[in-house]
Design a protein around this motif. Structure first.
Motif, PDB file in Angstrom:
ATOM      1  N   TRP A  83       1.596   8.364   6.359  1.00  0.00           N
ATOM      2  CA  TRP A  83       2.389   8.207   5.124  1.00  0.00           C
ATOM      3  C   TRP A  83       3.687   9.028   5.101  1.00  0.00           C
ATOM      4  N   ARG A  87       7.262   2.739   2.907  1.00  0.00           N
ATOM      5  CA  ARG A  87       6.614   3.308   1.712  1.00  0.00           C
ATOM      6  C   ARG A  87       6.996   2.487   0.477  1.00  0.00           C
ATOM      7  N   LEU A 137       4.660   9.751  -4.183  1.00  0.00           N
ATOM      8  CA  LEU A 137       4.416   8.904  -3.008  1.00  0.00           C
ATOM      9  C   LEU A 137       5.738   8.486  -2.353  1.00  0.00           C
ATOM     10  N   THR A 174       1.246  13.531  -0.514  1.00  0.00           N
ATOM     11  CA  THR A 174      -0.105  13.030  -0.756  1.00  0.00           C
ATOM     12  C   THR A 174      -0.611  13.719  -2.021  1.00  0.00           C
TER      13      THR A 174
END
Ligand code: NAD
Length: 503
Positions: free
Chosen positions: A75, A83, A182, A187
């Motif tokens: 991520w 994303r 995000l 996270t």
């Protein structure tokens, strides 16, 4: 006084409460000790949800998972465009489940369903806005430091963020935080209020379906003391984003200070609407009722103090009272309802206590004033209290119920004094046809938002937050993603370093 309410039971009342498990590391799990929390619908009085109840062990597991996803997962490392694609997919999925999510929030919080739909629609818009910011987030470069030096300032995701939210806007408030965290590449561990956790669990499912990697978002239901507190204290958490009461916000900040975590605080408000004689008084009266009674007054932005010029006070209050008496109070699931149920019997008693204390202290109740008789649930009549003075509790404290306090003024200086005479500074409204008057108030009020000839509108593009004890930092707006970043300065030197120290 509204007539006694006859609340009909929805289909959910005859089914077992919906069960929700914790979301840790991409898996739905029960609490290790098997504890659960049951939520009863405040509008109807039946068990609507049952959540697995987390404790310190689950907090540690969730933080470890978020930490692993941050340190080694995809991520934070993927392209912002990737994303953004996940956030946009999530927005589409939320939109496709809008009715279901709105119904959960209405059932668990007691808010009117039509309003809840508006909130989820607003949340969809925020997720899309955050996706756009993911792609425009950037740092700075400095090529003006001499021929041998290039300075580059990076914006890096801050790390694991603890997100703690209240019960009054369950889905909307998590949507003012999580998509921006995000978008930055962070996270998270998310703790919704123990009274309204269902829609946040649905959000967890939505995010997994949208392609969010396991562990990037973990969701825990539980109490502030056994889940919120360890989420603030955990050494692997870098930032705490909190929305709730000023009292708990202060405790949270104090706890975060021991490990010097970054904090963002969205706290209480005691907001004033100031009405001048030259205003569009019809529009102002409607906004006064909206400001005071929207979300049953359980709203940080509630315009709970009506500050009216003496020249128009009697006529204006007559208009406000007439409107207040037409506000439809009742079943949160009825499309026509404007004011639903109070979040809990305890909270309702607290709100009613403020009205009684004001009456005993010389205030007069123009309209409403107490609990409404009903066959189920807990409801308060929208209430207007006049003859309020600045020193009364009702004029100073965040009542958090459908109660409008009326204060009057003769000069603009006095109106500003009243508006600012509170430890809070979240928002304010001014009503006047004069640009000079509006500008004087807008500049003079110490609050994060001022509405001019309107009230309680919101846009993802506009920053939101409080002065004074209403908070720290801002949410929304173009810098919302930056809040979840650290700045890193890199200095590139070309050629041999000159000016040696020892020589
Ligand atoms: P609250 O402060 O009681 O609880 C907020 C959250 O904090 C809940 O999830 C709760 O479980 C958790 N919590 C409680 N104790 C904790 C602790 N020791 N450590 C960490 N977390 C803890 O607030 P509430 O009653 O849920 O919500 C109402 C309040 O929220 C009002 O004061 C309202 O003004 C405020 N609010 C502010 C905004 C804003 O944007 N400024 C928006 C909505 C609500």
């Amino acid at each position: 006084m509204n007539a006694p309410l006859n609340i009909s039971m929805p289909a959910e009342a005859s089914a077992a409460p919906k069960a929700y498990k914790l979301l840790i590391d991409g898996k739905h799990v029960e609490a290790r000790d098997g504890r659960t929390i049951e939520r009863s619908s405040p509008g109807h009085g039946f068990a609507v949800s049952r959540y697995a109840q987390a404790g310190a062990a689950e907090v540690d597991a969730a933080v470890q998972s978020a930490h692993k996803a941050f340190e080694a997962g995809a991520w934070p490392r993927m392209k912002a465009s990737e994303r953004a694609a996940v956030l946009l997919k999530a927005a589409d999925l939320i939109e496709s489940r809008l009715e279901e999510i709105a119904r959960l929030d209405a059932l668990e919080s007691g808010k009117p369903i039509a309003q809840a739909r508006g909130e989820i629609g607003g949340a969809v818009d925020i997720w899309r806005y955050a996706a756009s910011l993911a792609r425009t987030l950037h740092g700075e470069s400095y090529a003006n430091l001499g021929d041998d030096m290039l300075g580059v300032v990076l914006r890096e995701p801050i790390g694991v963020v603890s997100i703690i939210t209240p019960w009054n806007f369950p889905f909307l408030i998590v949507s003012q935080k999580l998509p921006f965290a995000l978008a930055a590449g962070c996270t998270a561990v998310v703790k919704p209020s123990e009274m309204t956790s269902a829609s946040t669990f649905v959000l967890g499912d939505v995010l997994l379906e949208a392609g969010l990697p396991a562990g990037v978002v973990n969701i825990l239901a539980g109490l502030g003391s056994d889940v919120g507190a360890p989420m603030v204290g955990h050494p692997l958490v870098e930032m705490v984003s909190f929305t709730g009461s000023t009292r708990v916000g202060k405790m949270t900040m104090a706890a975060a200070s021991s490990s010097l975590k970054k904090v963002s605080m969205e706290l209480g408000g005691k907001n004033g609407q100031i009405v001048f004689p030259d205003a569009d008084l019809e529009a102002a009266a409607d906004a006064a009722v909206f400001g005071g009674f929207f979300n049953a007054g359980e709203c940080c932005n509630a315009g709970s103090r009506l500050i009216v010029h003496e020249a128009v006070a009697d006529d204006f209050l007559g208009a406000v009272k007439a409107l207040a008496e037409r506000v439809k109070v009742g079943d949160p699931l009825d499309d026509r309802t404007k004011v639903g149920a109070m979040i809990s019997a305890d909270h309702m008693a607290k709100v009613a206590g403020y009205v009684t204390a004001a009456k005993n202290g010389g205030g007069s109740v123009f309209s409403g004033g107490g609990q409404l008789a009903s066959n189920a649930g807990q409801y308060l009549d929208p209430t207007i209290v006049g003859n309020v003075t600045e020193d009364m509790e009702i004029a100073r404290e965040e009542v958090f119920g459908p109660v409008l306090s009326v204060l009057t003024f003769e000069t603009i200086e006095k109106a500003l004094h009243i508006a600012n005479n509170t430890p809070y500074g979240l928002s304010a409204g001014v009503w006047s046809a004069s640009i000079d008057t509006c500008m004087s108030v807008a500049r003079g009020v110490r609050s994060g938002t001022v509405w001019v000839n309107t009230f309680m509108e919101g846009y993802p593009e506009l920053p939101f937050g409080g002065y004074k004890q209403s908070g720290l930092g801002r949410e929304l707006g173009k810098r919302a993603v930056e809040d979840y970043t650290e700045e890193k300065t890199i200095q590139f030197h070309r050629g041999q370093r000159t000016g040696w120290w020892v020589g």
